[in-house]
Design a protein around this motif. Structure first.
Motif, mmCIF file in Angstrom:
data_model
loop_
_atom_site.group_PDB
_atom_site.id
_atom_site.type_symbol
_atom_site.label_atom_id
_atom_site.label_comp_id
_atom_site.label_asym_id
_atom_site.label_seq_id
_atom_site.Cartn_x
_atom_site.Cartn_y
_atom_site.Cartn_z
ATOM 1 N N ASP A 128 0.818 -1.215 0.000
ATOM 2 C CA ASP A 128 0.000 0.000 0.000
ATOM 3 C C ASP A 128 0.853 1.267 0.000
ATOM 4 O OD1 ASP A 128 1.038 -0.117 2.550
ATOM 5 O OD2 ASP A 128 -0.904 -0.217 3.574
ATOM 6 N N ASN A 129 2.165 1.119 0.215
ATOM 7 C CA ASN A 129 3.036 2.286 0.234
ATOM 8 C C ASN A 129 3.840 2.430 -1.065
ATOM 9 O OD1 ASN A 129 4.585 -0.002 0.717
ATOM 10 N ND2 ASN A 129 6.005 1.028 2.119
ATOM 11 N N LEU A 130 3.437 1.700 -2.117
ATOM 12 C CA LEU A 130 4.144 1.742 -3.390
ATOM 13 C C LEU A 130 3.526 2.788 -4.308
ATOM 14 C CD1 LEU A 130 6.394 0.264 -5.083
ATOM 15 C CD2 LEU A 130 4.522 -1.020 -6.130
ATOM 16 N N LEU A 131 4.390 3.617 -4.918
ATOM 17 C CA LEU A 131 3.949 4.593 -5.900
ATOM 18 C C LEU A 131 4.650 4.307 -7.222
ATOM 19 C CD1 LEU A 131 2.636 7.190 -6.965
ATOM 20 C CD2 LEU A 131 4.525 8.477 -5.943
ATOM 21 N N ASN A 132 3.885 3.812 -8.206
ATOM 22 C CA ASN A 132 4.407 3.619 -9.550
ATOM 23 C C ASN A 132 4.158 4.903 -10.329
ATOM 24 O OD1 ASN A 132 5.374 0.828 -9.772
ATOM 25 N ND2 ASN A 132 3.277 0.268 -9.258
ATOM 26 N N ALA A 133 5.243 5.571 -10.691
ATOM 27 C CA ALA A 133 5.114 6.863 -11.371
ATOM 28 C C ALA A 133 5.552 6.741 -12.824
ATOM 29 C CB ALA A 133 5.958 7.908 -10.656
ATOM 30 N N ASP A 134 4.744 7.272 -13.735
ATOM 31 C CA ASP A 134 5.076 7.263 -15.155
ATOM 32 C C ASP A 134 6.054 8.397 -15.426
ATOM 33 O OD1 ASP A 134 5.237 7.305 -17.903
ATOM 34 O OD2 ASP A 134 3.087 7.053 -18.232
ATOM 35 N N ALA A 135 7.345 8.107 -15.326
ATOM 36 C CA ALA A 135 8.366 9.143 -15.456
ATOM 37 C C ALA A 135 8.495 9.645 -16.889
ATOM 38 C CB ALA A 135 9.707 8.618 -14.958
ATOM 39 N N ASP A 136 8.202 8.791 -17.861
ATOM 40 C CA ASP A 136 8.260 9.234 -19.259
ATOM 41 C C ASP A 136 7.221 10.316 -19.527
ATOM 42 O OD1 ASP A 136 10.398 7.801 -20.298
ATOM 43 O OD2 ASP A 136 9.173 6.054 -20.784
ATOM 44 N N ALA A 137 6.011 10.113 -19.016
ATOM 45 C CA ALA A 137 4.930 11.068 -19.266
ATOM 46 C C ALA A 137 5.004 12.286 -18.354
ATOM 47 C CB ALA A 137 3.576 10.373 -19.093
ATOM 48 N N ALA A 138 5.309 12.046 -17.078
ATOM 49 C CA ALA A 138 5.257 13.125 -16.089
ATOM 50 C C ALA A 138 6.545 13.934 -16.011
ATOM 51 C CB ALA A 138 4.915 12.556 -14.713
ATOM 52 N N GLY A 139 7.675 13.312 -16.335
ATOM 53 C CA GLY A 139 8.944 13.996 -16.163
ATOM 54 C C GLY A 139 9.327 14.042 -14.691
ATOM 55 N N VAL A 140 10.487 14.580 -14.403
ATOM 56 C CA VAL A 140 10.980 14.622 -13.024
ATOM 57 C C VAL A 140 10.052 15.435 -12.129
ATOM 58 C CG1 VAL A 140 12.858 15.405 -11.526
ATOM 59 C CG2 VAL A 140 13.384 14.283 -13.694
ATOM 60 N N ARG A 141 9.677 16.616 -12.567
ATOM 61 C CA ARG A 141 8.818 17.468 -11.740
ATOM 62 C C ARG A 141 7.450 16.819 -11.502
ATOM 63 N NH1 ARG A 141 10.666 22.327 -10.500
ATOM 64 N NH2 ARG A 141 12.471 23.160 -11.631
ATOM 65 N N GLY A 142 6.947 16.125 -12.501
ATOM 66 C CA GLY A 142 5.668 15.451 -12.336
ATOM 67 C C GLY A 142 5.748 14.336 -11.318
ATOM 68 N N VAL A 143 6.837 13.573 -11.341
ATOM 69 C CA VAL A 143 7.025 12.498 -10.372
ATOM 70 C C VAL A 143 7.144 13.077 -8.963
ATOM 71 C CG1 VAL A 143 8.555 10.645 -9.595
ATOM 72 C CG2 VAL A 143 8.085 10.927 -12.038
ATOM 73 N N VAL A 144 7.902 14.160 -8.838
ATOM 74 C CA VAL A 144 8.052 14.802 -7.530
ATOM 75 C C VAL A 144 6.704 15.309 -7.021
ATOM 76 C CG1 VAL A 144 9.063 16.783 -6.312
ATOM 77 C CG2 VAL A 144 10.477 15.405 -7.858
ATOM 78 N N SER A 145 5.887 15.852 -7.905
ATOM 79 C CA SER A 145 4.543 16.321 -7.507
ATOM 80 C C SER A 145 3.694 15.151 -7.001
ATOM 81 C CB SER A 145 3.847 16.994 -8.692
ATOM 82 O OG SER A 145 4.515 18.175 -9.063
ATOM 83 N N GLU A 146 3.781 14.001 -7.679
ATOM 84 C CA GLU A 146 3.045 12.824 -7.215
ATOM 85 C C GLU A 146 3.513 12.378 -5.843
ATOM 86 O OE1 GLU A 146 2.051 9.493 -9.847
ATOM 87 O OE2 GLU A 146 3.113 10.570 -11.447
ATOM 88 N N ILE A 147 4.810 12.417 -5.621
ATOM 89 C CA ILE A 147 5.353 12.034 -4.323
ATOM 90 C C ILE A 147 4.809 12.957 -3.231
ATOM 91 C CG2 ILE A 147 7.453 11.904 -2.915
ATOM 92 C CD1 ILE A 147 8.953 11.141 -5.508
ATOM 93 N N ARG A 148 4.809 14.235 -3.516
ATOM 94 C CA ARG A 148 4.386 15.204 -2.491
ATOM 95 C C ARG A 148 2.911 15.074 -2.159
ATOM 96 N NH1 ARG A 148 7.053 21.050 -2.996
ATOM 97 N NH2 ARG A 148 5.966 21.116 -0.992
ATOM 98 N N THR A 149 2.087 14.642 -3.117
ATOM 99 C CA THR A 149 0.675 14.444 -2.808
ATOM 100 C C THR A 149 0.460 13.221 -1.933
ATOM 101 O OG1 THR A 149 0.295 13.139 -4.826
ATOM 102 C CG2 THR A 149 -0.030 15.520 -4.976
#
Length: 202
Positions: free
Chosen positions: A177-198
């Motif tokens: 439940d603590n896993l975050l799969n982030a689409d780094a190709d689509a979101a880019g670095v800043r997008g991944v960081v934004s997902e983490i912060r949420t």
């Protein structure tokens, strides 16, 4: 109130963006809360090569299909899993600072033993034991990039090995439940960081 500081690990194949995401996250958070960053270990124990007085082998970055070194033999992988597993368990103490707003961020961690080619011969029960005994990450982030994208930036891994490492991560941690799969190709670095912060518990 939180009983310890926030603990985040970023894992995935070499070239997926772990270090870049960790650096961007540290930069953004450091203006708000105290931040500490680590790479692979909590640094409670010295590297075995240091104790033995041996030089650390430096991999040749940029070498096509180098496979990022061959897997350790089973005996060596087992000893490494135990040694760094002890370091991981001792990491509990590093997560109880005076300022509980603090955030601890790992670019690579003991979780590498679950999927990295070098550690593939480490017994899974040993690795799972130390992960269970050690501190549980508040968030495990996996930046997903296509094998072709990673290959273009870092040719050391074959596309097959990149896919295999992602598959191992999902097989071991996909239900967490603590896993975050982030689409780094689509979101880019800043997008991944934004997902983490949420998803961050602070």
């Amino acid at each position: 109130m939180r009983q310890r500081c926030t603990y985040i690990v970023i894992i995935g194949p070499d070239g997926c963006g772990k270090t870049t995401v960790a650096q961007q996250l540290c930069q953004e958070l450091s203006a708000l809360v105290p931040v500490r960053s680590y790479c692979f270990s909590f640094e409670n124990l010295p590297a075995p090569s240091t104790l033995l007085g041996r030089r650390t082998t430096v991999l040749r970055a940029g070498l096509t299909d180098s496979r990022m070194s061959m897997p350790f033999p089973t005996w060596k992988a087992t000893l490494a899993a135990i040694w760094w597993g002890l370091d991981h368990v001792l990491g509990h103490a590093k997560l109880w600072p005076r300022d509980r707003r603090e955030c601890v961020i790992f670019a690579r961690s003991y979780h590498d033993f679950l999927y990295a080619r070098t550690h593939i011969n480490a017994p899974r029960p040993v690795v799972r034991f130390f992960l269970k005994l050690g501190p549980k990450a508040d968030l495990i982030v996996v930046p997903h990039r296509s094998p072709a994208s990673i290959r273009a930036d870092k040719p050391e891994l074959t596309p097959m090995e990149i896919g295999a490492q992602y598959a191992r991560i999902l097989a071991e941690l996909g239900a967490a439940d603590n896993l975050l799969n982030a689409d780094a190709d689509a979101a880019g670095v800043r997008g991944v960081v934004s997902e983490i912060r949420t998803r961050m518990p602070i």
